[in-house]
Write a protein that holds these residues in place. Structure first.
Motif, PDB file in Angstrom:
ATOM      1  N   THR A  60       0.836  -1.203   0.000  1.00 36.18           N
ATOM      2  CA  THR A  60       0.000   0.000   0.000  1.00 36.18           C
ATOM      3  C   THR A  60       0.864   1.242   0.000  1.00 36.18           C
ATOM      4  O   THR A  60       0.836   2.040   0.930  1.00 36.18           O
ATOM      5  N   PRO A  61       1.670   1.405  -1.034  1.00 33.60           N
ATOM      6  CA  PRO A  61       2.496   2.627  -1.071  1.00 33.60           C
ATOM      7  C   PRO A  61       1.643   3.817  -1.456  1.00 33.60           C
ATOM      8  O   PRO A  61       0.551   3.678  -1.980  1.00 33.60           O
ATOM      9  N   ASP A  62       2.176   5.006  -1.204  1.00 37.49           N
ATOM     10  CA  ASP A  62       1.524   6.215  -1.697  1.00 37.49           C
ATOM     11  C   ASP A  62       1.865   6.448  -3.159  1.00 37.49           C
ATOM     12  O   ASP A  62       1.064   6.988  -3.920  1.00 37.49           O
ATOM     13  N   ASP A  83      15.171  11.473   1.226  1.00 36.41           N
ATOM     14  CA  ASP A  83      14.347  12.677   1.151  1.00 36.41           C
ATOM     15  C   ASP A  83      13.543  12.819   2.450  1.00 36.41           C
ATOM     16  O   ASP A  83      12.943  11.855   2.933  1.00 36.41           O
ATOM     17  N   PRO A  84      13.503  14.023   3.011  1.00 36.79           N
ATOM     18  CA  PRO A  84      12.786  14.198   4.300  1.00 36.79           C
ATOM     19  C   PRO A  84      11.286  13.936   4.209  1.00 36.79           C
ATOM     20  O   PRO A  84      10.659  13.632   5.216  1.00 36.79           O
ATOM     21  N   LEU A  85      10.711  13.989   3.006  1.00 40.75           N
ATOM     22  CA  LEU A  85       9.270  13.729   2.888  1.00 40.75           C
ATOM     23  C   LEU A  85       8.957  12.243   2.758  1.00 40.75           C
ATOM     24  O   LEU A  85       7.804  11.857   2.721  1.00 40.75           O
ATOM     25  N   VAL A  86       9.976  11.431   2.640  1.00 42.45           N
ATOM     26  CA  VAL A  86       9.764   9.993   2.451  1.00 42.45           C
ATOM     27  C   VAL A  86       9.884   9.286   3.789  1.00 42.45           C
ATOM     28  O   VAL A  86      10.922   9.333   4.432  1.00 42.45           O
ATOM     29  N   ALA A  87       8.780   8.617   4.162  1.00 44.62           N
ATOM     30  CA  ALA A  87       8.801   7.869   5.419  1.00 44.62           C
ATOM     31  C   ALA A  87       9.419   6.484   5.218  1.00 44.62           C
ATOM     32  O   ALA A  87      10.096   5.969   6.100  1.00 44.62           O
ATOM     33  N   LEU A 211       4.990   8.295   1.971  1.00 40.78           N
ATOM     34  CA  LEU A 211       5.348   9.657   2.332  1.00 40.78           C
ATOM     35  C   LEU A 211       4.993   9.922   3.795  1.00 40.78           C
ATOM     36  O   LEU A 211       4.134   9.247   4.364  1.00 40.78           O
ATOM     37  N   VAL A 212       5.642  10.935   4.355  1.00 41.86           N
ATOM     38  CA  VAL A 212       5.310  11.306   5.750  1.00 41.86           C
ATOM     39  C   VAL A 212       3.907  11.901   5.753  1.00 41.86           C
ATOM     40  O   VAL A 212       3.473  12.504   4.764  1.00 41.86           O
ATOM     41  N   PRO A 213       3.179  11.748   6.841  1.00 42.44           N
ATOM     42  CA  PRO A 213       1.820  12.297   6.901  1.00 42.44           C
ATOM     43  C   PRO A 213       1.827  13.788   6.621  1.00 42.44           C
ATOM     44  O   PRO A 213       2.671  14.532   7.144  1.00 42.44           O
ATOM     45  N   GLY A 214       0.906  14.228   5.771  1.00 42.16           N
ATOM     46  CA  GLY A 214       0.793  15.640   5.456  1.00 42.16           C
ATOM     47  C   GLY A 214       1.714  16.111   4.364  1.00 42.16           C
ATOM     48  O   GLY A 214       1.712  17.298   4.028  1.00 42.16           O
TER      49      GLY A 214
END
Lengths: 839, 219
Positions: A60-62, A83-87, A211-214
């Motif tokens: 279930t990737p984004d 990348d900081p937006l990648v969880a 991705l990180v939430p938000g």
């Protein structure tokens, strides 16, 4: 008792009085609804199962980052993962290969290379589960392999001593456990192991991102600046692709299943038309007592709706049971190939069930509409005197021409949403128009015959000639089912003939060789040294090398096959539909398959942009279109020299061999395997096929695809014959006094039965002739409209006259036999006594 | 020898006796009316004479032939050649023309004779209606078609079962007169089953059918 219940009591009394006739009408609806619902449930269950399998495998990737063609450099992973937006970022390398089962047969196997340390956050179903006794770090071992349930079932690890060899790679892998992913046979390995095994060092198929939430997804993608050759994919794409891929086949199969329901409507019409005729005095009496015309119409419509409700309820139950049985015995694939290898669980959705129930009720109401009109139109006073209007009034003369004209207009409507949605109503209008014209046809054909001097023939001929609408009631079902069967027979025959001719053109060589595991997303290259060895074999006179690469042109569509091969004389090398256009100076030629031309608008004279491995795009001039039955999603043929120049790829995935005079294929096969072993390859690394074997396999797949069609045809014919029997039996009952009179006049029992048989044979003969004409007309729509709009390929119309004649003969013989069975009641003692009227 | 000899005929349906001890003799050219109430078995008696129904006791001879020993084909042949029928409800085939209906008995014997058909139609006053279909005719006209069909093949015996039951009195009288005239002109015998004394008055002899047998004269 209310008025409504009193009227319904009359209906139920009629059903009790004629139980077999009522059962015939209900059975027709049951079969029609059951078949349609079963096909729908099987397809829906298969699609759900496939979707679940894809979601389990893909997680279930984004977002997914995928290669437009082949693979991409794993260097991208490092940049993305940090990348900081990648969880979470999960690298994946997918390889389509095969393993050998215990009998040495190839089992297609999807191998997924993963990083187990990051996998659990995105695709937990893919996390390898070490078997008992295995080190729990085995999931990081590049020499370990983990199989899903389907792979375990087909490959039987215990029988193999716990190891597995994969075609296209060297060495063997230790079967260290399993994965919980459903769906077709699949194996999970450490990504480094897959890269090493299949010579894909530093390559990835995709990166799954959470991705990180938000996180702003669009901003992230803009900042990412993906390299050429890498695109963003939506997680549901795979299911959508299979949905799109299989949609045309599923829709066509569903429409085909509705053929039985369509024929069933005619049976309901026959039963109710005769029922209304027999009940004329009853309906007339109700009219005299105050039941208005609209109420008589509503009564018959209500009766047909009740038949529909009963038939639909039983049909849904039967259809669900059929679907469960089919899923257990056949899996989820009804022949289209999109769902091969999965074993779906039964999933009945309420909406689908309601739709088919409504279709069943609708078919019954449609069948009852004309008899209801007759009931409304009868003049009560006249009917009570026995001078009522014709029991089955003729449709207005403009109905048949209007329906036929509408059919012609609809046949020229282009595809709607890639489906022949106008062609199906065209077929229905053709059939309805033909049946509406049946009385005229009977009068036209039988009107030319002179009156007979043979008493039984005279009685039969004049009855059919002067009451053609009654004959229509008898044979309407057989006209519809025969027309549809002939149409399908011609369509399947045309397709088969065209395919065989196509195979003659595309398989000119004596032997074909390719790397094992080819046929999936990647087509492994054959080692150049091996190709040289093969070309030097004494039994080989000539070798042609081909390169087949799968390229994604539109992310919403499956990849297309780019076939690089010698095209010095394209008219001889490819099954072109027309002569190729001259190639403008400075252009590079491409030849688009029919599907490619349809899906991507690549008609001759236009240009197509082709993404190459490595990311750049090249513009090609389409010189011609060719027929291709192997690749429904499209194929582009390009000269091999042009491919080498543009893609810098001189490798070959397929070889076509012409043998030296006198060289036996068995000896050459052995030489080929020896050549492979000499190169250090497993002999099973090569797939070797003779044209005859390829042809046989193709025909086997073809016949399996249409096996369901054949069954549905047979059921439709059966319903049509049942309709003849039911309506003839009802007519015999209604004409007892007439048959009694014949006995009084000196007709023997055999002669009385002969009258009924002759009537059914005469009506069936005209019906069969009309059915043949309609069937041929419908086949033209199927061949020239439905198939091209559904599957983007054309075929030449070929009528299998001997089979057609045999089918018509069988139907006529069955109609006569059915008439004989129904006529048994025409010559009994009770008919003799029926002439008596006791006042 | 009488044309028709019925000796001690009995008919039962299960435990119910319709009639018994029925004896009757009919000479050639004789017009006999069988009177009786509804349900007494008049039609059943005619059906037995026509070998369309079986009887439980007694014997029937038609022109010297014992009907009890005939198989189905022989019975059909007998009806074709020796008998003519006129019914209460006319019973003409709706999809054959008037001429074709009348010609049927001849066609069954493979003896098509268009001239004979035309003569008979003219004799019953329907010469101009030969090509019409039955649904365009009145009840009286339909009964005349039935009479024409009954005599066209010159059978020795005509069986008429309530031939005027569906007709108004005036038409009934005309039809009966026509029937009598045709029977006489063709030298046929006629057995008329009726519950109408007026109809029976047209006959040479009247018998009454009772459950216990035939009684000479009107009851």
């Amino acid at each position: 008792m209310t008025r409504a219940t009193a009227l319904l009591a009359l209906v139920f009394a009629e059903w009790r009085h004629h139980p077999w006739r009522t059962a015939a009408a209900v059975t027709a609806i049951v079969l029609g609804v059951a078949l349609g619902h079963a096909v729908h449930v099987i397809n829906a269950s298969a699609l759900d199962e496939f979707d679940a399998a894809v979601r389990a495998v893909n997680g279930t990737p984004d977002l997914e980052l995928r290669a437009a063609a082949g693979t991409f450099d794993e260097a991208l992973y490092g940049r993305v993962a940090l990348d900081p937006l990648v969880a979470a970022a999960s690298p994946v390398l997918e390889v389509e290969t095969a393993a050998l089962d215990a009998n040495g047969a190839r089992v297609p196997l999807s191998v997924v290379g993963v990083d187990a340390l990051v996998l659990a956050a995105i695709a937990p179903a893919l996390v390898p589960q070490p078997a008992r006794g295995e080190d729990r770090l085995a999931l990081l071992d590049p020499h370990a392999i983990f199989l899903n349930a389907q792979a375990e079932r087909r490959l039987d690890p215990r029988a193999r001593g716990g190891s597995l060899r994969l075609l296209g790679s060297e060495g063997a892998w230790r079967i260290a456990g399993h994965v919980n992913a459903p769906g077709p046979a699949l194996a999970v390995m450490d990504i480094a192991g897959v890269q090493a095994a299949f010579s894909r060092a530093g390559q990835l198929s995709r990166i799954d991102l959470r991705l990180v939430p938000g996180a702003d997804r669009d901003a992230f993608l803009r900042r990412l600046a993906l390299p050429a050759g890498v695109r963003v994919a939506e997680p549901g794409e795979a299911t959508e692709r299979v949905d799109a891929m299989s949609r045309a086949y599923r829709v066509n199969l569903s429409v085909l299943a509705l053929v039985a329901l369509f024929t069933g409507a005619f049976l309901v019409y026959a039963v109710l038309a005769l029922s209304v005729a027999q009940r004329q005095p009853q309906l007339a009496l109700l009219g005299v007592l105050g039941l208005a015309a609209r109420e008589r119409l509503a009564l018959v419509i209500a009766e047909s709706a009740l038949l529909g409700v009963l038939g639909s309820a039983l049909g849904l139950a039967l259809g669900t049971a059929l679907a469960a049985l089919a899923l257990r015995e056949l899996g989820g694939d009804l022949g289209g190939g999109a769902f091969a290898g999965i074993a779906p669980a039964l999933h009945v959705e309420p909406v689908g069930a309601v739709v088919y129930a409504l279709l069943g009720i609708g078919a019954a109401v449609l069948g009852g509409a004309w008899p209801a009109r007759a009931a409304a139109r009868l003049a009560p006073a006249q009917a009570l005197k026995g001078l009522g209007a014709d029991a089955a009034p003729r449709p207005p003369p403009w109905v048949a021409p209007l329906l036929l004209a509408l059919a012609l207009a609809l046949a020229f409507v282009p595809a709607i949403d890639d489906l022949p949605l106008a062609a199906y109503p065209a077929v229905a209008c053709l059939l309805l128009g033909g049946i509406a014209a049946l009385p005229v046809a009977i009068e036209a054909v039988l009107g030319r015959l002179p009156a007979s001097r043979h008493a039984p023939t005279l009685v039969a001929l004049e009855r059919v000639r002067h009451a053609p609408q009654l004959a229509t009631v008898t044979v309407a079902g057989i006209v519809a089912s025969l027309a549809l069967s002939i149409a399908l027979m011609v369509m399947v025959g045309s397709f088969r003939t065209s395919m065989l001719r196509w195979l003659d053109v595309v398989l000119p060589a004596d032997l074909y060789v390719r790397a094992a595991g080819a046929g999936g997303r990647d087509a492994p290259a054959l080692p150049p040294a091996l190709i040289e060895r093969i070309a030097a074999l004494p039994g080989v006179a000539r070798v042609e090398a081909l390169r087949v690469a799968n390229v994604e042109i539109d992310p919403a569509r499956p990849p297309v096959a780019v076939i690089a091969r010698p095209l010095d004389d394209p008219s001889a090398r490819l099954p072109l539909l027309a002569a190729p256009l001259p190639l403008p100076a400075g252009e590079t030629a491409a030849y688009a398959s029919e599907a490619f031309a349809d899906l991507y608008g690549a008609r001759p004279g236009t240009h197509v942009e082709l993404p190459l491995p490595g990311g750049e795009r090249v513009r090609l001039f389409v010189r011609a279109t060719w027929r291709d039955y192997a690749r429904q999603h499209g194929a582009l043929a390009i000269d091999r020299r042009d491919w080498e120049r543009l893609a810098h790829d001189a490798s070959a995935s397929d070889l076509a061999l012409w043998l030296a005079p006198g060289a036996g294929t068995g000896i050459v096969r052995a030489e080929l395997r020896a050549a492979a072993r000499a190169q250090g390859l497993d002999a099973a690394a090569l797939e070797i096929a003779e044209p005859a074997a390829i042809r046989a396999t193709s025909l086997r797949i073809f016949d399996r695809s249409f096996a369901v069609t054949v069954w549905l045809e047979a059921i439709a014919i059966g319903i049509g014959l049942f309709g003849i029997g039911a309506s003839l039996s009802a007519q015999v009952l209604a004409r007892r006094k007439e048959f009694g009179l014949l006995a009084h006049l000196g007709f023997t029992c055999a002669q009385v039965r002969g009258v009924v048989v002759a009537e059914s044979a005469l009506a069936a003969a005209v019906g069969a002739a009309l059915g043949v004409l309609l069937g041929l007309a419908v086949s033209v729509v199927l061949v020239k409209v439905v198939n091209p709009q559904s599957f983007h390929w054309t075929m030449d119309l070929a009528v299998p006259w001997p089979s057609l004649a045999a089918l018509v003969g069988a139907v006529l013989a069955s109609a006569a036999a059915t008439g004989w069975a129904a006529a048994r009641g025409a010559a009994g003692r009770s008919t003799v006594l029926a002439v008596k009227e006791d006042w | 020898m009488a044309l028709l000899e019925v000796e001690a005929l009995a008919k039962r349906y299960g435990d119910v006796t319709v009639f018994e001890r029925v004896s009757l003799a009919l000479e050639r050219g004789e017009f006999v009316a069988i009177l009786g109430e509804s349900g007494v078995g008049k039609s059943t008696l005619l059906n037995c004479v026509a070998a369309l129904d079986r009887w439980d006791a007694g014997r029937i001879r038609l022109d010297g032939t014992d009907l009890g020993g005939l198989d189905e084909r022989a019975q059909a042949h007998l009806r074709r050649t020796e008998l003519g029928f006129v019914f209460q409800a006319f019973h003409v085939l709706p999809h054959l023309t008037v001429a074709q209906n009348v010609a049927l008995p001849l066609l069954l014997q493979d003896r098509p004779d268009a001239a004979r058909v035309q003569d008979v139609l003219a004799a019953v006053g329907l010469g101009s209606l030969a090509e019409r279909l039955p649904r365009t005719l009145s009840g009286g006209q339909l009964q005349r078609v039935a009479i024409a069909r009954a005599v066209v093949h010159r059978p020795p015996l005509i069986l008429a079962d309530e031939p005027t039951g569906n007709l108004d009195p005036r038409t009934a009288e005309r039809v009966l007169a026509l029937l009598r005239e045709q029977v006489r002109s063709e030298s046929a015998a006629c057995l008329l089953a009726t519950h109408s004394r007026a109809a029976a008055a047209q006959a040479d002899r009247v018998v009454t059918l009772t459950p216990g047998g035939i009684v000479e004269g009107g009851a």
